[in-house]
Scaffold this motif. Structure first.
Motif, PDB file in Angstrom:
ATOM      1  N   HIS A 121       1.451  90.570  37.109  1.00 31.18           N
ATOM      2  CA  HIS A 121       0.597  91.228  38.183  1.00 31.18           C
ATOM      3  C   HIS A 121       1.357  90.886  39.359  1.00 31.18           C
ATOM      4  O   HIS A 121       1.540  91.804  40.393  1.00 31.18           O
ATOM      5  N   ILE A 141       4.835  90.105  40.040  1.00 36.53           N
ATOM      6  CA  ILE A 141       6.017  90.658  40.368  1.00 36.53           C
ATOM      7  C   ILE A 141       5.838  92.189  40.629  1.00 36.53           C
ATOM      8  O   ILE A 141       6.536  92.853  41.427  1.00 36.53           O
ATOM      9  N   VAL A 142       5.072  93.017  39.835  1.00 38.73           N
ATOM     10  CA  VAL A 142       4.819  94.340  40.114  1.00 38.73           C
ATOM     11  C   VAL A 142       4.291  94.523  41.406  1.00 38.73           C
ATOM     12  O   VAL A 142       4.909  95.714  42.091  1.00 38.73           O
ATOM     13  N   ASN A 143       3.360  93.656  41.968  1.00 42.95           N
ATOM     14  CA  ASN A 143       3.049  94.108  43.499  1.00 42.95           C
ATOM     15  C   ASN A 143       4.069  93.619  44.183  1.00 42.95           C
ATOM     16  O   ASN A 143       4.015  94.194  45.642  1.00 42.95           O
ATOM     17  N   THR A 144       4.694  92.800  44.185  1.00 46.96           N
ATOM     18  CA  THR A 144       5.916  92.455  44.961  1.00 46.96           C
ATOM     19  C   THR A 144       6.752  93.549  45.064  1.00 46.96           C
ATOM     20  O   THR A 144       7.258  94.025  46.249  1.00 46.96           O
ATOM     21  N   ALA A 145       7.237  94.047  43.998  1.00 47.03           N
ATOM     22  CA  ALA A 145       8.050  95.211  44.157  1.00 47.03           C
ATOM     23  C   ALA A 145       7.398  96.512  44.616  1.00 47.03           C
ATOM     24  O   ALA A 145       8.270  97.206  45.497  1.00 47.03           O
ATOM     25  N   TYR A 146       6.238  96.666  44.497  1.00 53.31           N
ATOM     26  CA  TYR A 146       5.368  97.688  45.076  1.00 53.31           C
ATOM     27  C   TYR A 146       5.582  97.684  46.693  1.00 53.31           C
ATOM     28  O   TYR A 146       5.773  98.582  47.330  1.00 53.31           O
ATOM     29  N   LYS A 147       5.370  96.471  47.155  1.00 53.48           N
ATOM     30  CA  LYS A 147       5.265  96.266  48.430  1.00 53.48           C
ATOM     31  C   LYS A 147       6.527  96.403  49.093  1.00 53.48           C
ATOM     32  O   LYS A 147       6.926  97.010  50.297  1.00 53.48           O
ATOM     33  N   VAL A 168       8.934  98.387  47.894  1.00 50.34           N
ATOM     34  CA  VAL A 168       9.165  99.890  48.118  1.00 50.34           C
ATOM     35  C   VAL A 168       8.365 100.226  49.318  1.00 50.34           C
ATOM     36  O   VAL A 168       9.020 101.057  49.984  1.00 50.34           O
ATOM     37  N   LYS A 169       7.183 100.075  49.536  1.00 51.22           N
ATOM     38  CA  LYS A 169       6.523 100.512  50.573  1.00 51.22           C
ATOM     39  C   LYS A 169       7.157 100.334  52.019  1.00 51.22           C
ATOM     40  O   LYS A 169       7.173 100.974  52.802  1.00 51.22           O
ATOM     41  N   GLY A 196      10.379  99.708  52.106  1.00 51.64           N
ATOM     42  CA  GLY A 196      11.511 100.539  52.245  1.00 51.64           C
ATOM     43  C   GLY A 196      12.838  99.840  52.152  1.00 51.64           C
ATOM     44  O   GLY A 196      13.901 100.375  52.551  1.00 51.64           O
TER      45      GLY A 196
END
Lengths: 450, 450, 450
Positions: B329, B331-337, B339-340, B342
Motif C-alpha cells: 500500500h 510503496i504504491v502510494n509513494t509512487a503515485y504521489k 507521479v503526481k 511530476g
C-alpha cells in the motif's frame, strides 16, 4: 541435575543451604597454600561438607576472613599431620621442593597436584610427574587444574563440570574421584600419570583447531571484499565519478560472504581429493599423508562450520535487501519511469525463472548446510555410528555443494557471456568463487563413479 | 546406540525382540508394591531378561493381566525370600515402617528406594535415609526415581536416559549400576546416601533457573509494549482520532522485542560490573557477594539466551515487514504521489547510509549472539576450557552488545535531536532501551582499561 | 579435551608428538590379523605408547612399510606368546576356529573381539559369544568394532569417541577400558557379553528411526506439490492457456511446505490421542498398545523435527518472496494501474489486519517450534527431568500447533466462503492441510478438560 551446584555457598540465610550434606562425616582434607585457588577450593570443600585444614608457611599473615570460619589454619606440618589421606598442593610447582622436609609426613597420603603448565610446549616432565619423583612414597594424583576459581566458588553450571583426573595409583584416583563427585563435579579418568602433561596444558589452549580455518576464511573475505571495493566502487568512481560508497556497509559484505562460503565449502572436500590422488600416485594407501594434508583433513569440520556461518549471514543479509531505503527508492523510480513511458512493465519470462531458480537453490542449499551443522554438534554426532556419520557428512555435503554451485550459476545466468559483465576487463567475484567448487565437484563425481 | 531402547517391550511378533538378552541368567529381583511404577518396572526388568517376583499385601486383588505373565506374584514375605539380593521398594515412603517385620528377611539385601520427595523443601531426612535407619542391616540404594513410568515402558529415547544413583554401600551401588545398565539406562553415581535428598527433589523441579529471567524479560516486554501502545496508538487516537490499531499485532511487538533484547543483554553484563564495584568499595575481593547478586550472576546464561530469543524474533519480524499488505500500500502510494508531483524521488544519501548501517550492525550483532547461544549448549560448552569459555562469552558478548547499541543508534540516527521525535513529550522506546546498555558498555571499557 | 586426538600419529617432525606418553611401560599387546583394521589399530596403539606385536599366518607376504617400524611381526603363535595379557582378534569371525590350536596359549588372556555383524538380523549367537564358546578359558571382551579405521588413524575428533565395550569378565573389561582410555577414546560399559549382539549390529544401522518419518513426510510433500501443480498450473493452463510454469521452482514448494509441516505436526500429537481412545475403549490402561501404535509413539520426535524443518524452510522461502523478479514486476504494474486510474490505492483495513495477524502467528509459531527443536538435542534434553520435558514438549507443542492453525486460518481469512476460492471445484491446499490439525487440537483440548 542442572541446578545442584547453583545454590550459593555458605549462605547464611535459610533455604536450600540446609540441604547440603553437612552431616557427612568425611575425613579431614589438607590444603597446602593460601592463594586464590586454595581459598576457592576450601570454600567449595567446606560447602560440600568436608572438614578442611589449610597449611601455610606464614599463617599469621593470612588476613582474617580470607578463609571461611569452618577452615582451620595451621602451619604446613600441622596441616599435613591432620589430613587423614588427602593433601591438595595449591602452591607453585617451583616450591614443591621446599616441602621435601615433609616427605615422611606425606608418605602414604594422596597428593593432588592442581597446577597448570607454564607454557604450551613442555619439554621434560609434567609438574605432577616431578612431584611424584620428589615424593615417591606418596600417591600423586593430577586433577582440578582445569577448574577455575570461579567455578569452584559458584558451581560449574556456566562452563564445563568435568574434572580431568589421572594417576598411576588406582587407590588415589578412586579417592579423588569420590571427592570430586561430592563437590558436584564430573570426574573423568584420563588414565596414568603420563596423561598429566596433557591435562596441565589443557587450560592454556585457546581454540587451537579454529585458528587456521578462521585465518583462511578471513583472508578469503579480505580478498573478495577488496576485489569488490576495487571493481564496484573505486574504479567506477575514478573512471566515471560514480559515487557508490554507500555499498561498503552492506552490499559489498553481502557480495563477499557467499563467495567466501562457497570457496570454504570447496576447501572442505578438496583435501579428500588430494589424499585420493596422493594414494593413486604413490600406488599404495599405506603411506602416511604429509602433515600439512593431515592438518587440513582434521580441520574440515571447522571449515564447514565457517562456510555455514558465511552462508547463513549471506542469507540474512539478502533477506534484508528489501528493507533498505535504496530499495524503496528504486522501486518508486522504476514505477515513475514506467508511467512516463506510458506502458506497463513487460513480462520478463527469463528474468522471472532466473530469480525463482537461484532463490530456490540458495534456500535449499542453506537448509542442507544447517542439517550438516546440527550433526556436527558433539551430542548429536555421538548418537551416530560411522556409517551414519559418513552418510550425513559426505552425502549431504555433496548435495550442499551442488546446490550452492547451482545457486551461483543461476544467479550468474548467461551474463558470463556478455561483455557488460566484465567492466574494466575484470570478472565479477562470483565467477572467481565458483571455479574451485566446480573443480572439486567434478572430481568428486568422477571418483565416485570409479 | 540411540535406538537400543526403542524396540517395543514384550512384543509378541518376530523382529528385534529376539535380540534381547533373555539368555542372561540374572538372579531374581523382587518388587514390593503393585502400583503403576511397580508394573512399569516389572515390564522393563522382564524385557531385559531379569526374573521378577512382585510382592503385594493383597495379591488376590491384583487384576490378571496387570503384570506380564513372566512375573510371579507373591505376598511380601514370599517375594523377599525369593529375591537373591535386590529388592525394589515401590511403595509410598509412609508405608516403609509397615515392612519392619521383614527386617531380618531383608538383612544383607540391597533395598532400592525409588520414591520422590513430597515437596521441594524437605526438612529432616530424605526417604532413603529414613529407610536406611529402619533397615540398618540392609544396603539402601537410592535410584530410578528420576525415571518416569513412560520411560520404563517404552525406553528412555525421548527424555534423558540418566539414572541417578547414590548409596553409602559401594557393593549395593555396584549391583544397581549393573542392573540399570542391563535395562538400557545410563547410571550416574552421585556419591553417598546424603545425596538422596537432592535426587528425591530432582523430579519436582520445573526449570527453576528460568523462572526469574523469564519473569524479568516478560515484565520488560509488558512495559515496552504498553509504552508503545500508549505512545503510538492511544495518544494519537485520542488527540487526532488517528486509527492505528492494526499495529498491535505485528508492528508494536517488533518495536518492543529489540528493546527487551537490548536491556536483557545489558542485564547479563550488569551484575559483573556490580560485583567489581562491590569489591572495590569493600576493599577486598574475599568477601562473599550478597545472595541476590549471586543469584543474578548465576542467571546470566538464561538472561543471555532470552535476549537472543528476543533478538532473533525481532530479526524475523523485521524481515516480514515487506510481506505485509500495508507495505505494498505504502510503496504504491509513494509512487503515485511522485507521479503526481511530476519528479523522480530525489537521492537521499544520508537516509541510504543510515539504513545500510543499522541493517548491517543488526545482522552482525544477531550473528555474534547466535555464536554465543551455540556455545551455551552443554555439549559444546563441555569441549571448551575455562580460558576458551571466557574468551567466547566475554569477548563475543562485548562485541554483540556494542553492535546492538550501534544498531539502535544508527536506527535512531539524528532524530533524537529533533522535536518531532518526542510526540506528547515522550521519547521513543528505543531511546529508553539504549540507556542501560550504554552505561554498561562504557563501564566495561573503563574496567578493561584499568 | 576436544583436541587431544588430533595430533598426527607417528609424525616424524617436532611438535606435540613428543608429548605422547611413550614413557609409559605398558605391557605388550598382540594383534592377530594383518588387514586394514589390524594396521590402523597397530598405528594407534604404537602412537599411544603401547608395544605391539602383530601375528599373521603368512608374515612374509606382508609388504614392508605396511606397519609402523615399532611393530614387531611374528607368526600367530609367536605373537600370542609375547602378549602379556591382551590379544586383539582382527580377523574374520569365520576364521576364529582356525585358532583352536592356540587354545592353551590364549588361556587366561583377554581376547578382544572387534568384528561387526554380517547383517542386521542375527539369529543365534553373536561373534563374541561364539568366540567365548571356542575359548572358554580366555576372557572375551567385545569392543572397538564401532570405531572406524579412519578414526583409529587420525583420532576420533570427527565422529563419536565412544567405544562400546561388554564382557562377562569384569577383569577383562577393566583392562580394555584402561587401554581404550589410553588411546584417547571414551569407553562405555554396556554390561555382559549378551550385549555383544547389539554392539555388533550398531555399525550397520543407517538412521533406522528416521526412515519411516522421512518417507511419510516425503509422501505428504509429493501429494501437496502434485495437488498444487494440478490446481495451480495444469488446470489453468489447459482451461485458459494461462502459463504459470515459473511457479514450479519456488512458489509451489513454498505452498506445499507449510501444509506438510502442519500435517506432520498433527501426526506428532495424533498417536497420543489414539492411545487415550484405545485405553478408554478397552477400559484398561494396562493393555499393551499394538506395535504400529508403539512405533508411531516412538517416532514423534523425528516427526516433530521434520515438521520444524518444513516450517523453517517455509519461513525462509516466504521471506524470499520480495526478492523475486516477479515481485518487483507486480508492484510496479500495480502502481502503474493506480496512476492510470487516477486515484490512490484505498485503505484496506481488513486486508491489513489479515496480513499482520497471519504473519505474527506464523513467526511466533516458528519461534515456539524452534524452542522445541532445541530441547530435543540430546545434551539439552539430558538436563531436563521428566516433568520439565513433558512441560516443554506438550505445553509448547500445543501452543505451536495452535499458532500454526491460526496462521493458516488467518491466511485463509474468509476466502473459504467465497466461490472463487474453489476454481475447478477443488479446495485450496491449505484447507486440506488444516483439517487433521483441527481435529487433533479439538480433541487435545477436550482430553485436557476431562
Amino acid at each position: 541435575m542442572a541446578e545442584d551446584m547453583t545454590t550459593p555457598l555458605l549462605s547464611d540465610s535459610e533455604g536450600p543451604a540446609d540441604a547440603l550434606p553437612v552431616c557427612l562425616t568425611s575425613p579431614t582434607v589438607a590444603i597446602l597454600g593460601s592463594g586464590d585457588f586454595a581459598r576457592s577450593l576450601a570454600l567449595r570443600l567446606v560447602a560440600s561438607g568436608v572438614r578442611v585444614v589449610v597449611g601455610s608457611r606464614c599463617v599469621n599473615r593470612i588476613p582474617s576472613g580470607l578463609f571461611p570460619d569452618a577452615v582451620e589454619l595451621r602451619n604446613q606440618e600441622g596441616a599435613v599431620s591432620q589430613a587423614v589421606c588427602l593433601v591438595f598442593m595449591a602452591l607453585f610447582p617451583e616450591h614443591y621442593c621446599s616441602l621435601l622436609g615433609l616427605q615422611s609426613a606425606l608418605a602414604g597420603k594422596v597428593l593432588v597436584d592442581v597446577s597448570n603448565a607454564a607454557e604450551m610446549n613442555i619439554h621434560g616432565l609434567s609438574n605432577a610427574e616431578r612431584l611424584a619423583e620428589l615424593f615417591p612414597n606418596s600417591l600423586v594424583v593430577k586433577g582440578f587444574n582445569t577448574v577455575s576459581t570461579w567455578e569452584l566458588q559458584t558451581g560449574a553450571h556456566d562452563g564445563s563440570r568435568q574434572v580431568l583426573i589421572c594417576s598411576n595409583s588406582t587407590e588415589g584416583k578412586k579417592k579423588v574421584v569420590q571427592l570430586a563427585r561430592q563437590m558436584g563435579f564430573h570426574p573423568v579418568d584420563m588414565g596414568g600419570l603420563s596423561a598429566a602433561r596433557e591435562i596441565e596444558v589443557a587450560p592454556l589452549r585457546l581454540l587451537p583447531s579454529w585458528s587456521g580455518p578462521v585465518v583462511v576464511t578471513f583472508l578469503l573475505f579480505l580478498f573478495f571484499y577488496g576485489y569488490g571495493v576495487l571493481l564496484g566502487i573505486l574504479l567506477p568512481f575514478l573512471a566515471q565519478g560514480h559515487n557508490a560508497f554507500y555499498r561498503l556497509a552492506l552490499d559489498l559484505v553481502n557480495e563477499s560472504l557467499p563467495a567466501v562460503a562457497l570457496v570454504t565449502l570447496a576447501l572442505v572436500y578438496f583435501p579428500g581429493l588430494f589424499a585420493a590422488w596422493l594414494q593413486l600416485w604413490s600406488g599404495t594407501k599405506y603411506r602416511r599423508f604429509p602433515s600439512w594434508l593431515d592438518n587440513w583433513l582434521q580441520r574440515r569440520k571447522q571449515l564447514g562450520l565457517l562456510s555455514f556461518l558465511g552462508a547463513a549471514l549471506h542469507g540474512v543479509y539478502s533477506l534484508c535487501l528489501p528493507l533498505r531505503r535504496i530499495s524503496l527508492h528504486r522501486i518508486v523510480n522504476t514505477a515513475y519511469k514506467q508511467v512516463k513511458a506510458g506502458t506497463e512493465e513487460p513480462w520478463d519470462e527469463l528474468g522471472v525463472w532466473r530469480s525463482e531458480l537461484y532463490l530456490s537453490c540458495g534456500v535449499l542449499g542453506l537448509g542442507v548446510l544447517s542439517l550438516l551443522a546440527v550433526t556436527s554438534l558433539p551430542s548429536v554426532g555421538n548418537t551416530l555410528n560411522w556409517r551414519e556419520f559418513t552418510f550425513v557428512q559426505s552425502g549431504l555435503g555433496y548435495i550442499a555443494l551442488t546446490l550452492s554451485i547451482m545457486h551461483t550459476l543461476f544467479f550468474g545466468w548467461d551474463f558470463a557471456f556478455h561483455i557488460e559483465a566484465y567492466p574494466f576487463y575484470m570478472p565479477p567475484s562470483y565467477l572467481l568463487a565458483v571455479v574451485l567448487p566446480c573443480i572439486v565437484l567434478q572430481n568428486l563425481c568422477r571418483t565416485d563413479h570409479r
